[in-house]
Write an enzyme that holds these catalytic residues in place. Structure first.
Site, PDB file in Angstrom:
ATOM      1  CG  ASN A 152      35.594  12.605  19.404  1.00  0.00           C
ATOM      2  OD1 ASN A 152      35.925  13.779  19.536  1.00  0.00           O
ATOM      3  ND2 ASN A 152      35.334  12.083  18.222  1.00  0.00           N
ATOM      4  CD  GLN A 165      28.816   6.418  11.136  1.00  0.00           C
ATOM      5  OE1 GLN A 165      29.406   6.023  10.134  1.00  0.00           O
ATOM      6  NE2 GLN A 165      27.756   7.187  11.098  1.00  0.00           N
ATOM      7  CG  ASP A 166      34.887  10.896  14.982  1.00  0.00           C
ATOM      8  OD1 ASP A 166      35.930  10.324  14.597  1.00  0.00           O
ATOM      9  OD2 ASP A 166      34.794  12.135  15.108  1.00  0.00           O
ATOM     10  CG  LEU A 167      33.672   5.144  19.490  1.00  0.00           C
ATOM     11  CD1 LEU A 167      33.492   3.658  19.778  1.00  0.00           C
ATOM     12  CD2 LEU A 167      33.280   5.970  20.695  1.00  0.00           C
TER      13      LEU A 167
END
Length: 174
Positions: free
Chosen positions: A108, A102-104
């Site tokens: 990251n 959910q936070d590509l």
């Protein structure tokens, strides 16, 4: 008996039980991914020091964001292809474990000394709770993340449906 450099992510409790829940969820998801999935940051452990929670992970020399900033004319096509193949393989493994990152985003995605891509920061990751059909997967929707990379359903599930594996594909494409 071997010394290694590590990265330590700290969280300062703000809302009592909610911070405890978020920390436990991030540690559980990172542990699951680190043990079961290639291409994910190595998790060494966690601790609580004073009023801070700490997650101890492998330290990588750079992020994709840092490399893109240093190479403003872009990266060679072969290197981009290599990174995208590695990210695709890692996402396939994460999704086979019902884990949605959910936070590509470039910040990251870490780069190893051997120039391989590693997925990190599982603060928004969640396990999909499967129901009677794969198309009916549901997870909690998030209110966080980086606007340019977070899928539409994470911000408006009423219009776009629940967060799913497709949410990571959105981040991958962005």
């Amino acid at each position: 008996g071997k010394s290694i450099q590590v990265a330590v992510k700290t969280m300062i409790p703000v809302m009592g039980d909610e911070t405890n829940r978020q920390f436990k969820e991030e540690v559980d998801n990172l542990l699951t991914a680190s043990i079961n999935v290639n291409g994910v940051t190595k998790f060494y452990g966690w601790c609580k020091k004073d009023d801070r929670y700490c997650i101890v992970m492998e330290l990588y020399p750079d992020t994709l964001a840092g490399i893109l900033q240093q190479n403003q004319d872009g990266l060679p096509a072969g290197r981009v292809k290599k990174f995208m193949q590695q990210l695709s393989a890692t996402l396939a493994e994460l999704h086979s474990k019902n884990l949605v990152h959910q936070d590509l985003k470039p910040a990251n995605l870490f780069i190893t000394n051997g120039d391989n891509l590693i997925v990190g920061d599982f603060g928004l990751a969640t396990i999909i709770q499967t129901t009677y059909a794969q198309s009916r997967n549901t997870v909690r929707n998030i209110a966080g993340g980086t606007w340019n990379y977070v899928s539409p359903e994470a911000f408006n599930p009423d219009e776009f449906g629940p967060v799913s594996f497709k949410s990571d594909i959105w981040g991958f494409a962005a």
